[in-house]
Design a protein around this motif. Structure first.
Motif, PDB file in Angstrom:
ATOM      1  N   ARG A 156       1.166  -1.218  -0.234  1.00 18.27           N
ATOM      2  CA  ARG A 156       0.014   0.076   0.107  1.00 18.27           C
ATOM      3  C   ARG A 156       1.139   1.754   0.011  1.00 18.27           C
ATOM      4  O   ARG A 156       0.578   2.244  -0.362  1.00 18.27           O
ATOM      5  N   MET A 157       1.968   1.132   0.446  1.00 21.45           N
ATOM      6  CA  MET A 157       2.700   2.412   0.677  1.00 21.45           C
ATOM      7  C   MET A 157       3.528   2.215  -0.678  1.00 21.45           C
ATOM      8  O   MET A 157       3.281   3.612  -0.698  1.00 21.45           O
ATOM      9  N   VAL A 158       3.976   1.331  -1.317  1.00 24.88           N
ATOM     10  CA  VAL A 158       3.960   1.748  -2.572  1.00 24.88           C
ATOM     11  C   VAL A 158       3.681   2.434  -3.387  1.00 24.88           C
ATOM     12  O   VAL A 158       3.544   3.589  -4.171  1.00 24.88           O
ATOM     13  N   GLU A 159       2.423   1.840  -3.731  1.00 22.17           N
ATOM     14  CA  GLU A 159       0.879   2.372  -3.985  1.00 22.17           C
ATOM     15  C   GLU A 159       0.649   4.054  -3.877  1.00 22.17           C
ATOM     16  O   GLU A 159       0.661   4.976  -5.268  1.00 22.17           O
ATOM     17  N   ARG A 160       0.315   4.407  -3.369  1.00 22.04           N
ATOM     18  CA  ARG A 160       0.295   5.501  -2.298  1.00 22.04           C
ATOM     19  C   ARG A 160       1.884   6.537  -2.565  1.00 22.04           C
ATOM     20  O   ARG A 160       1.659   7.938  -3.392  1.00 22.04           O
ATOM     21  N   LEU A 161       3.192   6.189  -2.724  1.00 22.59           N
ATOM     22  CA  LEU A 161       4.011   6.979  -2.821  1.00 22.59           C
ATOM     23  C   LEU A 161       4.335   7.328  -4.465  1.00 22.59           C
ATOM     24  O   LEU A 161       4.255   8.312  -4.834  1.00 22.59           O
ATOM     25  N   LEU A 162       4.629   6.160  -4.880  1.00 22.94           N
ATOM     26  CA  LEU A 162       4.147   5.861  -6.603  1.00 22.94           C
ATOM     27  C   LEU A 162       2.544   7.410  -6.942  1.00 22.94           C
ATOM     28  O   LEU A 162       2.763   8.036  -8.568  1.00 22.94           O
TER      29      LEU A 162
END
Length: 407
Positions: free
Chosen positions: A189-195
């Motif tokens: 989820r963190m990767v999705e939000r940062l991208l």
């Protein structure tokens, strides 16, 4: 015997599903009421599911790594009847090893009267008992090295040599092995939000540096008295947060956020603190920080950091936040460009304090210096606000009396 369902609890409103993380009990284990059976991981927190009564874990319907939803059945718990005792479910017996199968299936006479060393040697080399001379059957005699060497057939020696070469090759291959594990839901989820943030914001970073000698002198002079009075160490973070709050009051755009075509200005100050955990980076929130004293700030930070590392944070403690502070200095970072924590519009990066030669009043002196970094969304925050915000923090930290006088 009565059974009850092990059910996924109602997930928070912003969470649609979860992943079975860890089963703490195996089928057949006896459990006590309120003992944790399984952990499920959401995008934000880890939820513990305890046993609702004393019993035995009868079965597991959803294994680790499976995605589940609210009210889904994970397994069953066998309860104890009033007139009967607990009976564990049937668990398959241990499957014999290859060596044990050879011994069990053999039609030879048992050789328990042989020494352990000879029995092990016979099992490892698949040597029959008839191949041993009568001399070796004396239960009172111990095997000698030359006797054992002469007893093993040459074909077995050759096979043993080949086996050693194969094991050596396997050992070499294992040293270059790879391990694949799925990402945790939190990190995914963190990767999705940062991208998403990277592709939807105009992020820039500005830097400044601050002389930390006044803060360090203050901590040296009053640190012991502060700890005796409040029961908590006087750290650097309380100074950073106090300085940030005063700067946010002067530059409200830094504390604002974009919602569609509107700018949302927050009249409150909820500061997210970035904390590294084994599961990934989490940002618990200090609510209404402008109303807290420095000792209260230090206690809240310690509490949230401990709960973060023990996976005890609640959704409420991770929700909200108008501005983020991340301290890469605890890992030795000298300078970085921190990424925004959406929907926030800015994040302050703190770094290591290092002694460096700097110019002061026309002279070169050695001072404990630290770099500050402010990443911000240029759609909302201009260069004037970003630079002025960092300069204000610099002034507060280099002259801590400003924090008391608000000047």
């Amino acid at each position: 015997m009565n059974t009850i369902d092990i059910i996924v609890p109602d997930l928070p409103e912003s969470v649609t599903d979860a992943t079975v993380s860890v089963w703490h009990k195996n089928i057949g284990d006896t459990v006590q009421r309120d003992e944790v059976l399984v952990d499920i991981e959401t995008d934000k927190v880890v939820l513990e599911i305890p046993a609702s009564a004393d019993g035995i874990l009868e079965n597991i319907l959803e294994q680790e790594g499976v995605t589940v939803i609210s009210r889904q059945i994970l397994g069953h718990l066998t309860l104890k009847d009033h007139n009967s005792s607990l009976v564990a479910p049937h668990i398959p017996e241990k499957i014999p090893t290859i060596t044990e199968q050879i011994v069990i299936s053999s039609n030879e006479k048992p050789f328990s009267f042989l020494s352990p060393a000879k029995r092990r040697l016979m099992s490892e080399n698949n040597t029959k008992q008839e191949e041993l001379s009568e001399e070796g059957i004396n239960r009172n005699s111990l095997p000698k090295a030359n006797y054992i060497e002469n007893t093993i057939p040459q074909s077995v020696k050759t096979q043993d040599h080949i086996r050693c070469e194969q094991e050596s090759h396997i050992s070499f291959v294992e040293s270059r092995s790879e391990k694949r594990i799925p990402m945790t839901r939190l990190r995914t989820r963190m990767v999705e939000r940062l991208l998403h943030m990277k592709h939807t914001t105009a992020m820039l970073t500005t830097f400044n540096e601050v002389n930390m000698q006044p803060i360090m002198t203050l901590r040296t002079e009053y640190g012991e008295s502060f700890e005796k009075r409040h029961g908590i160490r006087l750290g650097f973070m309380s100074f950073y947060i106090k300085a940030a709050i005063n700067a946010l009051k002067r530059y409200p755009e830094i504390n604002a956020s974009i919602d569609g075509a509107e700018i949302v200005y927050h009249s409150y100050f909820d500061i997210s603190i970035a904390v590294s955990t084994p599961r990934g980076l989490v940002t618990p929130v200090l609510k209404n920080v402008d109303t807290l004293s420095m000792s209260e700030i230090e206690k809240q930070i310690t509490l949230l950091a401990t709960k973060s590392r023990n996976n005890k944070l609640t959704v409420e403690e991770l929700t909200g936040g108008t501005f983020t502070i991340t301290n890469g200095g605890v890992f030795g970072s000298l300078m970085s460009t921190p990424l925004l924590n959406p929907p926030q519009s800015a994040i302050l990066g703190i770094h290591s304090i290092k002694e460096r030669p700097v110019a002061l009043s026309g002279k070169v002196v050695i001072l404990p210096m630290m770099y500050l970094a402010l990443s911000y969304d240029h759609r909302l925050i201009d260069g004037r606000e970003s630079v002025g915000f960092l300069v204000t923090i610099k002034e507060f930290l280099e002259d801590p009396t400003r924090l008391l006088l608000d000047v």
